[in-house]
Design a protein around this motif. Structure first.
Motif, PDB file in Angstrom:
ATOM      1  N   ARG A 275       0.837  -1.211   0.000  1.00  0.00           N
ATOM      2  CA  ARG A 275       0.000   0.000   0.000  1.00  0.00           C
ATOM      3  C   ARG A 275       0.869   1.258   0.000  1.00  0.00           C
ATOM      4  O   ARG A 275       0.582   2.213  -0.714  1.00  0.00           O
ATOM      5  CB  ARG A 275      -0.926   0.012   1.216  1.00  0.00           C
ATOM      6  CG  ARG A 275      -2.035  -0.969   1.145  1.00  0.00           C
ATOM      7  CD  ARG A 275      -2.823  -0.932   2.457  1.00  0.00           C
ATOM      8  NE  ARG A 275      -3.711  -2.036   2.560  1.00  0.00           N
ATOM      9  CZ  ARG A 275      -5.013  -1.959   2.285  1.00  0.00           C
ATOM     10  NH1 ARG A 275      -5.558  -0.830   1.944  1.00  0.00           N
ATOM     11  NH2 ARG A 275      -5.768  -3.028   2.384  1.00  0.00           N
ATOM     12  N   THR A 276       1.929   1.253   0.791  1.00  0.00           N
ATOM     13  CA  THR A 276       2.809   2.408   0.863  1.00  0.00           C
ATOM     14  C   THR A 276       3.463   2.681  -0.484  1.00  0.00           C
ATOM     15  O   THR A 276       3.525   3.833  -0.934  1.00  0.00           O
ATOM     16  CB  THR A 276       3.893   2.185   1.948  1.00  0.00           C
ATOM     17  OG1 THR A 276       3.241   1.935   3.189  1.00  0.00           O
ATOM     18  CG2 THR A 276       4.788   3.386   2.082  1.00  0.00           C
ATOM     19  N   VAL A 277       3.923   1.634  -1.130  1.00  0.00           N
ATOM     20  CA  VAL A 277       4.543   1.796  -2.451  1.00  0.00           C
ATOM     21  C   VAL A 277       3.521   2.340  -3.444  1.00  0.00           C
ATOM     22  O   VAL A 277       3.808   3.275  -4.204  1.00  0.00           O
ATOM     23  CB  VAL A 277       5.135   0.455  -2.958  1.00  0.00           C
ATOM     24  CG1 VAL A 277       5.513   0.547  -4.429  1.00  0.00           C
ATOM     25  CG2 VAL A 277       6.327   0.060  -2.121  1.00  0.00           C
ATOM     26  N   LEU A 278       2.302   1.798  -3.446  1.00  0.00           N
ATOM     27  CA  LEU A 278       1.275   2.267  -4.369  1.00  0.00           C
ATOM     28  C   LEU A 278       0.878   3.711  -4.091  1.00  0.00           C
ATOM     29  O   LEU A 278       0.628   4.483  -5.029  1.00  0.00           O
ATOM     30  CB  LEU A 278       0.048   1.354  -4.309  1.00  0.00           C
ATOM     31  CG  LEU A 278       0.220  -0.045  -4.883  1.00  0.00           C
ATOM     32  CD1 LEU A 278      -1.034  -0.879  -4.643  1.00  0.00           C
ATOM     33  CD2 LEU A 278       0.533   0.014  -6.369  1.00  0.00           C
TER      34      LEU A 278
ATOM     35  N   PRO B  68       3.441   7.922  -8.220  1.00  0.00           N
ATOM     36  CA  PRO B  68       2.506   8.849  -8.882  1.00  0.00           C
ATOM     37  C   PRO B  68       1.992   8.285 -10.206  1.00  0.00           C
ATOM     38  O   PRO B  68       2.653   7.498 -10.873  1.00  0.00           O
ATOM     39  CB  PRO B  68       3.342  10.101  -9.105  1.00  0.00           C
ATOM     40  CG  PRO B  68       4.753   9.645  -9.087  1.00  0.00           C
ATOM     41  CD  PRO B  68       4.804   8.409  -8.228  1.00  0.00           C
ATOM     42  N   PHE B  69       0.802   8.731 -10.534  1.00  0.00           N
ATOM     43  CA  PHE B  69       0.162   8.349 -11.795  1.00  0.00           C
ATOM     44  C   PHE B  69      -0.391   9.620 -12.412  1.00  0.00           C
ATOM     45  O   PHE B  69      -1.156  10.339 -11.784  1.00  0.00           O
ATOM     46  CB  PHE B  69      -0.968   7.351 -11.526  1.00  0.00           C
ATOM     47  CG  PHE B  69      -1.743   6.962 -12.757  1.00  0.00           C
ATOM     48  CD1 PHE B  69      -1.241   6.029 -13.633  1.00  0.00           C
ATOM     49  CD2 PHE B  69      -2.959   7.545 -13.037  1.00  0.00           C
ATOM     50  CE1 PHE B  69      -1.943   5.669 -14.771  1.00  0.00           C
ATOM     51  CE2 PHE B  69      -3.672   7.201 -14.174  1.00  0.00           C
ATOM     52  CZ  PHE B  69      -3.159   6.258 -15.040  1.00  0.00           C
TER      53      PHE B  69
ATOM     54  N   ASN C  29      -2.322   8.586  -7.687  1.00  0.00           N
ATOM     55  CA  ASN C  29      -1.325   7.570  -7.382  1.00  0.00           C
ATOM     56  C   ASN C  29      -1.890   6.204  -7.749  1.00  0.00           C
ATOM     57  O   ASN C  29      -3.090   6.061  -8.001  1.00  0.00           O
ATOM     58  CB  ASN C  29      -0.881   7.637  -5.908  1.00  0.00           C
ATOM     59  CG  ASN C  29      -2.026   7.452  -4.952  1.00  0.00           C
ATOM     60  OD1 ASN C  29      -2.813   6.507  -5.060  1.00  0.00           O
ATOM     61  ND2 ASN C  29      -2.141   8.352  -3.983  1.00  0.00           N
ATOM     62  N   TYR C  30      -1.015   5.224  -7.784  1.00  0.00           N
ATOM     63  CA  TYR C  30      -1.437   3.899  -8.232  1.00  0.00           C
ATOM     64  C   TYR C  30      -2.374   3.204  -7.245  1.00  0.00           C
ATOM     65  O   TYR C  30      -3.154   2.349  -7.641  1.00  0.00           O
ATOM     66  CB  TYR C  30      -0.221   3.023  -8.552  1.00  0.00           C
ATOM     67  CG  TYR C  30       0.256   3.243  -9.973  1.00  0.00           C
ATOM     68  CD1 TYR C  30      -0.288   2.521 -11.023  1.00  0.00           C
ATOM     69  CD2 TYR C  30       1.214   4.207 -10.257  1.00  0.00           C
ATOM     70  CE1 TYR C  30       0.124   2.732 -12.322  1.00  0.00           C
ATOM     71  CE2 TYR C  30       1.635   4.428 -11.557  1.00  0.00           C
ATOM     72  CZ  TYR C  30       1.086   3.685 -12.588  1.00  0.00           C
ATOM     73  OH  TYR C  30       1.483   3.902 -13.864  1.00  0.00           O
ATOM     74  N   TYR C  31      -2.321   3.600  -5.984  1.00  0.00           N
ATOM     75  CA  TYR C  31      -3.281   3.028  -5.029  1.00  0.00           C
ATOM     76  C   TYR C  31      -4.703   3.435  -5.402  1.00  0.00           C
ATOM     77  O   TYR C  31      -5.597   2.598  -5.476  1.00  0.00           O
ATOM     78  CB  TYR C  31      -2.953   3.472  -3.603  1.00  0.00           C
ATOM     79  CG  TYR C  31      -3.938   2.924  -2.589  1.00  0.00           C
ATOM     80  CD1 TYR C  31      -3.811   1.628  -2.121  1.00  0.00           C
ATOM     81  CD2 TYR C  31      -4.993   3.689  -2.126  1.00  0.00           C
ATOM     82  CE1 TYR C  31      -4.706   1.100  -1.217  1.00  0.00           C
ATOM     83  CE2 TYR C  31      -5.896   3.177  -1.216  1.00  0.00           C
ATOM     84  CZ  TYR C  31      -5.747   1.888  -0.764  1.00  0.00           C
ATOM     85  OH  TYR C  31      -6.646   1.368   0.133  1.00  0.00           O
ATOM     86  N   ARG C  32      -4.916   4.710  -5.634  1.00  0.00           N
ATOM     87  CA  ARG C  32      -6.252   5.186  -6.019  1.00  0.00           C
ATOM     88  C   ARG C  32      -6.705   4.567  -7.341  1.00  0.00           C
ATOM     89  O   ARG C  32      -7.866   4.200  -7.492  1.00  0.00           O
ATOM     90  CB  ARG C  32      -6.258   6.699  -6.126  1.00  0.00           C
ATOM     91  CG  ARG C  32      -6.132   7.381  -4.802  1.00  0.00           C
ATOM     92  CD  ARG C  32      -5.913   8.832  -5.013  1.00  0.00           C
ATOM     93  NE  ARG C  32      -7.087   9.564  -4.541  1.00  0.00           N
ATOM     94  CZ  ARG C  32      -7.171  10.863  -4.573  1.00  0.00           C
ATOM     95  NH1 ARG C  32      -6.183  11.581  -5.068  1.00  0.00           N
ATOM     96  NH2 ARG C  32      -8.235  11.456  -4.114  1.00  0.00           N
ATOM     97  N   LEU C  33      -5.782   4.469  -8.280  1.00  0.00           N
ATOM     98  CA  LEU C  33      -6.117   3.873  -9.580  1.00  0.00           C
ATOM     99  C   LEU C  33      -6.540   2.420  -9.422  1.00  0.00           C
ATOM    100  O   LEU C  33      -7.591   2.005  -9.933  1.00  0.00           O
ATOM    101  CB  LEU C  33      -4.911   3.970 -10.524  1.00  0.00           C
ATOM    102  CG  LEU C  33      -5.092   3.347 -11.902  1.00  0.00           C
ATOM    103  CD1 LEU C  33      -6.040   4.184 -12.739  1.00  0.00           C
ATOM    104  CD2 LEU C  33      -3.754   3.203 -12.593  1.00  0.00           C
ATOM    105  N   THR C  34      -5.752   1.655  -8.690  1.00  0.00           N
ATOM    106  CA  THR C  34      -6.052   0.231  -8.488  1.00  0.00           C
ATOM    107  C   THR C  34      -7.363   0.036  -7.735  1.00  0.00           C
ATOM    108  O   THR C  34      -8.202  -0.779  -8.121  1.00  0.00           O
ATOM    109  CB  THR C  34      -4.891  -0.450  -7.730  1.00  0.00           C
ATOM    110  OG1 THR C  34      -3.694  -0.247  -8.462  1.00  0.00           O
ATOM    111  CG2 THR C  34      -5.134  -1.928  -7.561  1.00  0.00           C
ATOM    112  N   MET C  35      -7.539   0.788  -6.668  1.00  0.00           N
ATOM    113  CA  MET C  35      -8.759   0.649  -5.868  1.00  0.00           C
ATOM    114  C   MET C  35      -9.983   1.146  -6.639  1.00  0.00           C
ATOM    115  O   MET C  35     -11.071   0.570  -6.541  1.00  0.00           O
ATOM    116  CB  MET C  35      -8.629   1.402  -4.546  1.00  0.00           C
ATOM    117  CG  MET C  35      -7.566   0.841  -3.615  1.00  0.00           C
ATOM    118  SD  MET C  35      -7.830  -0.900  -3.195  1.00  0.00           S
ATOM    119  CE  MET C  35      -6.462  -1.673  -4.011  1.00  0.00           C
TER     120      MET C  35
END
Length: 144
Positions: free
Chosen positions: A39-42, A46-47, A55-61
């Motif tokens: 999660r920290t890495v995601l 930045p995306f 960020n990739y966390y928001r994109l993935t989720m």
């Protein structure tokens, strides 16, 4: 009989989508310590797309919730089509679509996700849509 199988397949799609989103949200509310480094890495990756920064966390989720919602809504559309079709013969095109999509999502679930819930629900949905096709074919033959 045809509509029972067809509706079973459709309801399995609804259940799969809702369950997916429920567990997705629960995993965010109660994250495991083992997943925290990922999660920290995601979060920190930045995306940027068309001038929008995220960020990739928001994109993935976001994609995950969109997928669950789309699957549930597709099941609702299958149910709506059954109501509007009126006869078993008219549901055959939707049965073909339901069967093809269920088999495709089953294959993705087996190959990529390797999680029992979608494997079970899409297996059962595939069987339900196939049974509806078989029953509607028998119904059409017996009327001829």
């Amino acid at each position: 009989m045809v509509f029972r199988f067809y509706r079973t397949g459709a309801w399995l799609w609804v259940i799969t989508g809702i369950t997916h989103n429920l567990f997705d949200l629960l995993s965010r509310l109660f994250p495991s310590a083992a997943k925290e480094p990922v999660r920290t890495v995601l979060y920190n990756l930045p995306f940027e797309f068309l001038g929008m920064n995220s960020n990739y966390y928001r994109l993935t989720m976001g994609f995950s919730l969109a997928m669950g919602t789309s699957i549930a809504l597709a099941g609702v559309l299958f149910l709506l089509f059954a109501r509007l079709a009126g006869t078993a013969v008219r549901t055959r095109p939707a049965c073909f679509v339901g069967l093809a999509a269920s088999v495709a999502l089953l294959a993705i679930s087996i190959a990529a996700l390797q999680l029992p819930p979608p494997i079970v629900t899409f297996s059962l949905a595939s069987l339900a849509f196939a049974a509806a096709l078989f029953a509607s074919r028998r119904s059409a033959i017996s009327r001829a």
